[in-house]
Design an enzyme around this catalytic site. Structure first.
Site, PDB file in Angstrom:
ATOM      1  N   ASP A  68     -48.836 -21.625  63.900  1.00 47.99           N
ATOM      2  CA  ASP A  68     -48.438 -22.872  64.300  1.00 47.99           C
ATOM      3  C   ASP A  68     -49.231 -23.538  62.976  1.00 47.99           C
ATOM      4  O   ASP A  68     -50.554 -23.499  62.844  1.00 47.99           O
ATOM      5  CB  ASP A  68     -48.931 -23.521  65.264  1.00 47.99           C
TER       6      ASP A  68
ATOM      7  N   TYR B  69     -60.642 -25.349  72.501  1.00 41.85           N
ATOM      8  CA  TYR B  69     -59.132 -25.248  72.502  1.00 41.85           C
ATOM      9  C   TYR B  69     -58.779 -25.767  71.236  1.00 41.85           C
ATOM     10  O   TYR B  69     -59.113 -26.814  70.613  1.00 41.85           O
ATOM     11  CB  TYR B  69     -58.672 -26.314  73.706  1.00 41.85           C
TER      12      TYR B  69
ATOM     13  N   LYS C  42     -52.220 -23.364  72.321  1.00 38.75           N
ATOM     14  CA  LYS C  42     -51.957 -21.846  72.862  1.00 38.75           C
ATOM     15  C   LYS C  42     -51.660 -21.029  71.930  1.00 38.75           C
ATOM     16  O   LYS C  42     -51.400 -21.220  70.765  1.00 38.75           O
ATOM     17  CB  LYS C  42     -51.060 -22.263  73.975  1.00 38.75           C
TER      18      LYS C  42
HETATM   19  P1  13P Z   1     -49.029 -25.729  70.674  1.00 42.57           P
HETATM   20  O1  13P Z   1     -50.095 -24.671  71.176  1.00 42.57           O
HETATM   21  O2  13P Z   1     -47.634 -25.148  70.913  1.00 42.57           O
HETATM   22  O3  13P Z   1     -49.561 -26.232  69.335  1.00 42.57           O
HETATM   23  O4  13P Z   1     -49.183 -26.786  71.916  1.00 42.57           O
HETATM   24  C1  13P Z   1     -50.331 -27.442  72.027  1.00 42.57           C
HETATM   25  C2  13P Z   1     -50.283 -28.596  72.961  1.00 42.57           C
HETATM   26  O5  13P Z   1     -51.405 -29.117  73.269  1.00 42.57           O
HETATM   27  C3  13P Z   1     -48.878 -28.833  73.822  1.00 42.57           C
HETATM   28  O6  13P Z   1     -49.114 -30.116  74.602  1.00 42.57           O
HETATM   29 MG    MG Z   2     -46.898 -23.621  69.328  1.00 46.78          MG
HETATM   30 MG    MG Z   3     -49.101 -27.068  67.870  1.00 42.95          MG
END
Ligand code: 13P
Ligand code: MG
Ligand code: MG
Ligand code: 13P
Length: 380
Positions: free
Chosen positions: A11, A227, A230
């Site tokens: 990402d 964090y 994800k």
């Molecule tokens: P991603 O892991 O797809 O970047 O999403 C993060 C997020 O906080 C979605 O609410």
């Molecule tokens: Mg993502």
């Molecule tokens: Mg993202």
């Protein structure tokens, strides 16, 4: 011919928020990788799912090749430059290091790679999910390779009849264990049912030890210590003649199940199989999505992709996922929609709870003294 199929994803910026990728960023990544076609790599393709970009490459350099990982890293760096120019959200989110050091593992991007002798016909399926974690593959991999109620080939095909072995990784200790099915099926399930701790890394055919499936298993939060989004995993599965048929590989996704991820990576939600064009999670940043890209590998060339969930037969799964999403959303910030406390450790929630840390007291000790007042100074 021995071919390596490498899928490396990251990402590097969301458009808008975390919902999708921007065409200009995807184009830049594609340009960089395509320049290497016919040189470092045989062929390539770019997939997107939500705010993640996956580079699919074929080559003859084996897994963990510095050249191949370096190429993917360069493409993501170049894409990040465009994402930064456009001030996209979380530009460069998954590039956790300033520099490349031989292998993208541990630096943020997710990797699934396998090397095989190309069969007379070599169908493969690349799965790619957004708003979830690598353990999302535990249930479907079990069904594809160990559940005869899902995969008829386990009963019918002599090469599959001896079953498959699963390499399972403990994401906290980094140690792995190989479990053979059908003999140790219940041991396998005892492990992989714990989705926050155990993830399936590889699946091998018992008949001859051939690689059947491989998945990305990095946990960004464990690398970064906090964090950072994800892990949004990828997975490669080989199909037909001694492996599950394409339809057996897709079948687990015909009924949604609940995975970790969704809003702020902090919620459980149904995994929704969608076409490439519908892999743009927006409702409460979700629900989590998965796409399936089918390719025929032909002398290392990628014939495809075939958008395999672009089939009305998966409409019912999507409808059910929406129903499950409604029920879970009714739960708001309460568990089990929100992840349990241990899983929230790597989010920003501990910062909020820290404020209250010194205000906890033993109700037995202060019996009769507390009359509902809050000490001044504890209010800030
Ligand atoms: P991603 O892991 O797809 O970047 O999403 C993060 C997020 O906080 C979605 O609410
Ligand atoms: Mg993502
Ligand atoms: Mg993202
Ligand atoms: P066809 O007869 O269409 O080749 O299909 C064979 C098969 O095994 C389908 O799963």
């Amino acid at each position: 011919m021995r071919i390596t199929l490498s899928v490396i994803k990251a990402d590097i910026g969301g458009y808008v928020g975390h919902s999708s990728t921007h065409p200009k960023v995807v184009e830049r990544v594609r340009e960089v990788v395509e320049e290497a076609k016919g040189k470092t790599i045989i062929d390539c393709d770019i997939l997107t799912c939500g705010d993640d970009i996956a580079i699919v490459m074929t080559h003859t350099k084996g897994v963990d090749s510095e050249e191949i990982h370096g190429l993917a890293w360069k493409a993501f760096e170049e894409g990040t430059k465009v994402a930064k120019e456009l001030k996209l959200y979380g530009a460069g989110q998954d590039l956790l290091s300033d520099s490349f050091s031989g292998n993208v593992k541990g630096l943020g991007p997710g990797v699934a790679e396998m090397e095989f002798e190309e069969r007379p016909s070599e169908p493969v399926v690349v799965f790619f999910a957004d708003k979830t974690s690598p353990s999302a593959w535990n249930l479907p991999l079990y069904e594809m390779f160990a559940d005869p109620m899902n995969t008829a080939g386990l009963v019918i095909d002599p090469k599959m009849h001896e079953g498959f072995s699963f390499e399972v990784l403990d994401v906290y200790s980094g140690k792995a264990v190989k479990v053979r099915t059908p003999e140790e099926l219940y041991d396998l399930l005892a492990l992989i049912g714990s989705v926050s701790k155990y993830v399936i890394k590889n699946v091998y055919r018992n008949y001859d030890g051939e690689i059947a499936a491989t998945a990305s298993t990095q946990r960004l939060s464990l690398i970064a210590g906090k964090y950072v989004g994800k892990d949004d995993p990828v997975m490669i599965v080989r199909a037909q003649s001694g492996f599950p048929a394409v339809g057996e590989i897709l079948e687990p996704f015909a009924r949604p199940w609940i995975v970790e991820g969704w809003m702020r990576g902090s919620h459980n939600g149904p995994l929704m199989p969608t076409s490439f064009k519908d892999a743009r999670p927006s409702r409460f940043d979700g629900p989590p999505r998965v796409i399936a890209a089918g390719y025929q590998v032909c002398q290392g060339k990628l014939i495809g992709p075939n958008d395999l969930f672009d089939d009305p037969a998966f409409d019912y799964a999507r409808e059910e996922a929406n129903k499950v999403a409604n029920i879970l959303r009714r739960q708001g910030i309460f568990e089990p929609h929100r992840l349990p406390s241990e899983e929230m450790e790597y989010t920003s929630l501990p910062k909020v709870l820290k404020k209250l840390e010194n205000r906890f007291y033993d109700p037995e000790e202060v019996k009769g003294q507390i009359k509902g007042e809050v000490e001044k100074g504890d209010m800030d």
